[in-house]
Enzyme design. Structure first.
Site, PDB file in Angstrom:
ATOM      1  CB  SER A 117      -0.901   0.020   1.235  1.00  0.00           C
ATOM      2  OG  SER A 117      -1.555  -1.212   1.399  1.00  0.00           O
TER       3      SER A 117
HETATM    4  N1  SAH Z   1      -0.061  -4.781   4.160  1.00  0.00           N
HETATM    5  C1  SAH Z   1       0.532  -5.316   2.972  1.00  0.00           C
HETATM    6  C2  SAH Z   1      -0.353  -5.088   1.779  1.00  0.00           C
HETATM    7  C3  SAH Z   1      -0.572  -6.323   1.028  1.00  0.00           C
HETATM    8  S1  SAH Z   1      -1.808  -6.263  -0.210  1.00  0.00           S
HETATM    9  C4  SAH Z   1       1.954  -4.812   2.792  1.00  0.00           C
HETATM   10  O1  SAH Z   1       2.391  -3.959   3.561  1.00  0.00           O
HETATM   11  O2  SAH Z   1       2.628  -5.297   1.879  1.00  0.00           O
HETATM   12  C5  SAH Z   1      -3.103  -7.174   0.547  1.00  0.00           C
HETATM   13  C6  SAH Z   1      -2.824  -8.608   0.843  1.00  0.00           C
HETATM   14  O3  SAH Z   1      -4.039  -9.175   1.335  1.00  0.00           O
HETATM   15  C7  SAH Z   1      -2.420  -9.470  -0.358  1.00  0.00           C
HETATM   16  O4  SAH Z   1      -1.157 -10.023  -0.107  1.00  0.00           O
HETATM   17  C8  SAH Z   1      -3.501 -10.550  -0.425  1.00  0.00           C
HETATM   18  O5  SAH Z   1      -3.020 -11.829  -0.789  1.00  0.00           O
HETATM   19  C9  SAH Z   1      -4.015 -10.548   1.009  1.00  0.00           C
HETATM   20  N2  SAH Z   1      -5.352 -11.128   1.202  1.00  0.00           N
HETATM   21  C10 SAH Z   1      -6.465 -11.017   0.443  1.00  0.00           C
HETATM   22  N3  SAH Z   1      -7.482 -11.729   0.988  1.00  0.00           N
HETATM   23  C11 SAH Z   1      -6.993 -12.301   2.125  1.00  0.00           C
HETATM   24  C12 SAH Z   1      -7.530 -13.164   3.114  1.00  0.00           C
HETATM   25  N4  SAH Z   1      -8.802 -13.604   3.089  1.00  0.00           N
HETATM   26  N5  SAH Z   1      -6.734 -13.544   4.135  1.00  0.00           N
HETATM   27  C13 SAH Z   1      -5.452 -13.129   4.217  1.00  0.00           C
HETATM   28  N6  SAH Z   1      -4.858 -12.332   3.304  1.00  0.00           N
HETATM   29  C14 SAH Z   1      -5.624 -11.911   2.268  1.00  0.00           C
END
Ligand code: SAH
Length: 279
Positions: A117
């Site tokens: 993000s």
């Molecule tokens: N906070 C992260 C942002 C990652 S993007 C960072 O700093 O890099 C959001 C993430 O949510 C993705 O990796 C995606 O695979 C995950 N995601 C989506 N649905 C999910 C679920 N049901 N449980 C766990 N992770 C999930």
């Protein structure tokens, strides 16, 4: 947290003796402290080779301070959040080719169709969590549940501001990447889980703060059930009418001994979808 450049092969956040393979427990998969598996070791060697080249100036605190100054001008005001953003080396959570962009206010690809993000959005979500009644009283975020670990960047920022972070990721390769990225912090205050974050993580509930980095149709019931009284949840959700996403804030308040969940809607946002199950 060390900010060492890759000199001598050592670099934040690699520390192999803490790398955690996952084991199954109930529906979710839980990390345990075991000897690192071969694939994690190889991935770590790879990561060390790919470390951002020195000479870009990315290891200096100055580059992050400048990012924080810009975020301040754009409206972030909570000093604790700004300090945490100034502290975590974001360039070490993205691929070498993208490291040069790490301190721009932009989301960046982290593989598998996912993104890290924007710093301003991470900051905004953390400010909203801090504005909750419990966090205001405590002066920190307490016990935090993060859904969507991704590369682990936001978990590292959360760790600066809370007592403990439990973070869940549904994509195994990203979970493994975060394990490596956060090795230096793990075991202390960050617990990384491979599983479906829609279910939360009941064994360590309740949480004072819950934050999601992926947006679904509505707030899963498990998150509300695992939110402590006085706690606050911040998550992107489908906007009413299905037009895009908005940030949703839910406060768990006790009125006459009964739980009530007060919900408010904030600005429009753009997050990757919250999906079910693991891959
Ligand atoms: N906070 C992260 C942002 C990652 S993007 C960072 O700093 O890099 C959001 C993430 O949510 C993705 O990796 C995606 O695979 C995950 N995601 C989506 N649905 C999910 C679920 N049901 N449980 C766990 N992770 C999930």
């Amino acid at each position: 947290m060390s900010e060492g450049a890759p000199k001598g092969g050592k670099r934040f956040p690699l520390s192999l003796d803490k790398a955690l393979p996952a084991t199954r427990q109930g529906g979710a998969v839980r990390g345990e402290v075991l000897r690192p598996q071969r694939h994690l070791q190889l991935a770590a060697e790879d990561a060390a080779r790919q470390a951002a080249p020195s000479g870009l100036g990315l290891d200096s605190a100055g580059v992050r301070q400048r990012m924080v100054q810009r975020l301040k001008q754009e409206g972030l005001s909570d000093e604790r959040v700004l300090q945490a953003l100034a502290h975590v080396p974001r360039h070490q959570f993205v691929d070498t080719a993208l490291a040069i962009q790490a301190y721009e206010d932009t989301s960046l690809p982290i593989g598998h169709g996912q993104t890290i993000s924007k710093p301003s959005v991470v900051g905004r979500m953390l400010e909203l969590l801090f504005a909750g009644a419990g966090a205001r009283e405590r002066g920190e975020l307490g016990r935090v549940l993060e859904i969507g670990t991704g590369c682990g960047y936001q978990a590292a920022v959360l760790a600066e501001l809370s007592r403990q972070v439990v973070s869940i990721e549904r994509l195994k390769p990203l979970h493994d990447k975060a394990v490596l990225n956060l090795a230096a912090l793990r075991g202390h205050r960050i617990r990384l889980l491979y599983g479906d974050g829609k279910l939360g993580h009941a064994p360590q509930a309740p949480y004072d703060s819950i934050v999601a980095a992926a947006g679904g149709e509505d707030v899963p019931g498990a998150w509300l059930a695992q939110l402590a009284p006085g706690g606050r949840l911040v998550a992107p959700m489908a906007a009413p009418g299905g037009r895009g996403q908005v940030l949703v804030v839910v406060d768990h308040v006790l009125i006459g001994g009964h739980s009530q969940f007060l919900r408010s809607t904030q600005e429009a946002v753009q997050f990757v979808p919250l999906k079910s199950g693991v891959m």
